[in-house]
Design a protein around this motif. Structure first.
Motif, short mmCIF file in Angstrom:
data_model
loop_
_atom_site.label_atom_id
_atom_site.label_comp_id
_atom_site.label_asym_id
_atom_site.label_seq_id
_atom_site.Cartn_x
_atom_site.Cartn_y
_atom_site.Cartn_z
N MET A 90 0.81 -1.21 0.00
CA MET A 90 0.00 0.00 0.00
C MET A 90 0.85 1.26 0.00
SD MET A 90 -3.15 -0.91 2.54
CE MET A 90 -2.17 -1.82 3.72
N ALA A 141 3.20 3.96 -1.55
CA ALA A 141 3.52 4.42 -2.90
C ALA A 141 3.54 5.94 -2.91
CB ALA A 141 2.52 3.88 -3.92
N GLN A 172 -1.27 3.84 -8.38
CA GLN A 172 -1.81 2.49 -8.33
C GLN A 172 -0.90 1.51 -9.05
OE1 GLN A 172 -3.79 1.30 -6.46
NE2 GLN A 172 -4.93 -0.42 -7.27
N ARG A 223 1.83 0.72 -6.72
CA ARG A 223 1.37 -0.19 -5.68
C ARG A 223 1.27 -1.62 -6.22
NH1 ARG A 223 -2.50 2.72 -1.66
NH2 ARG A 223 -3.90 0.97 -1.98
N GLU A 241 -2.55 -4.46 -0.31
CA GLU A 241 -3.91 -3.91 -0.32
C GLU A 241 -4.93 -5.03 -0.36
OE1 GLU A 241 -6.64 -0.76 -2.90
OE2 GLU A 241 -4.66 -1.31 -3.60
#
Length: 284
Positions: free
Chosen positions: A1, A3, A139, A142, A284
């Motif tokens: 998670m 980043a 994202q 991640r 995540e």
């Protein structure tokens, strides 16, 4: 998670910059630091983030650096100016004053002079577009980190599976050794014992030390971890729950241990499971 992403764009008003930082968190928690001109955009930004992210503490910093050389044209409302001058002419006649009217005072009168303001709607549109780009970039970062973490977890799982298999392989020999040791001690006492009662006690002892069920559950949980990682997508909460179950079985294995070998094996299992759990906190 964890980043970071940073995006910047030159727009009509100046330079728009967005920085996103994400760290571990049990749920999705977004905080925004926005300039006054974009404060109304926060609900939309939160909606965008919630559509892509499911966990993590996300901080968004949005800065708008205005162009220092930018000049805005001044527009005079001539109709209002004519009305104002007509009104002041009437007042001057009534008062008999011949003092001239200052042009600066006229400019300060509401509605006479206005600057062409930049389109707020266009500014928000550009900010949303830049935020979406930064969000997508973060994202992707991640996801890349998640792939590396999944590899680390799978490496530890291989070691856990090897430990489980090794423990299962030596269990029959350990049980037989424990049985022979008790029978040998009783024989050294040179007393007469009830063989039926002795066999009952030996069976009871074997049942208490039997860890086949715990080893089978460890195998089942490990299989579920592999399946969850293979599915992909947000899976951190499920993996965290599976780590708790693995640790519970390892604790039971330790409490039932009847030899230094199985005790050491249980300790090694708990160390490996804890290493996996620490990595899974970042997923995540």
């Amino acid at each position: 998670m964890t980043a970071f992403a940073r995006e910047s764009a030159e727009i009509e008003q100046g330079t728009l910059t967005i920085e996103l930082r994400s760290v571990n968190h049990r749920y999705l928690d977004c905080t925004f630091k926005l300039p006054d001109a974009l404060r109304a955009l926060e609900p939309k930004l939160r909606e965008y983030a919630g559509a892509i992210l499911t966990r993590g503490k996300v901080e968004c910093l949005l800065r708008l650096q205005l162009q220092q050389t930018q000049t805005e044209a001044l527009h005079i409302d001539t109709a209002r100016l004519d009305a104002l001058l007509a009104a002041t002419g009437i007042i001057q006649k009534q008062l008999g004053s011949l003092a001239p009217i200052s042009p600066l005072e006229v400019l300060l009168f509401p509605g006479i002079c206005s600057a062409q303001a930049a389109s707020e709607e266009q500014l928000q549109k550009e900010a949303l577009s830049l935020f979406s780009k930064a969000l997508e970039n973060m994202q992707q970062n991640r996801c890349r980190e998640g792939e590396k973490l999944a590899t680390l977890v799978l490496d530890r799982m291989t070691l856990v599976e090897a430990e489980v298999n090794a423990t299962r392989a030596i269990l029959p020999a350990l049980m037989q050794h424990q049985r022979d040791r008790i029978i040998h001690r009783i024989a050294n006492l040179e007393i007469e014992v009830d063989q039926g009662r002795l066999e009952q006690e030996l069976v009871y002892m074997a049942q208490k030390a039997d860890v086949d069920e715990e080893l089978d559950r460890l195998d089942a949980h490990l299989g579920e971890v592999r399946h969850t990682l293979k599915q992909g997508g947000p899976c951190g909460r499920r993996l965290d729950f599976l780590m708790q179950e693995l640790n519970r079985e390892a604790n039971t294995l330790s409490s039932k241990s009847q030899s230094a070998t199985t005790t050491q094996s249980a300790v090694e299992l708990k160390v490996l499971i804890e290493q996996m759990r620490e990595q899974i906190q970042n997923i995540e």
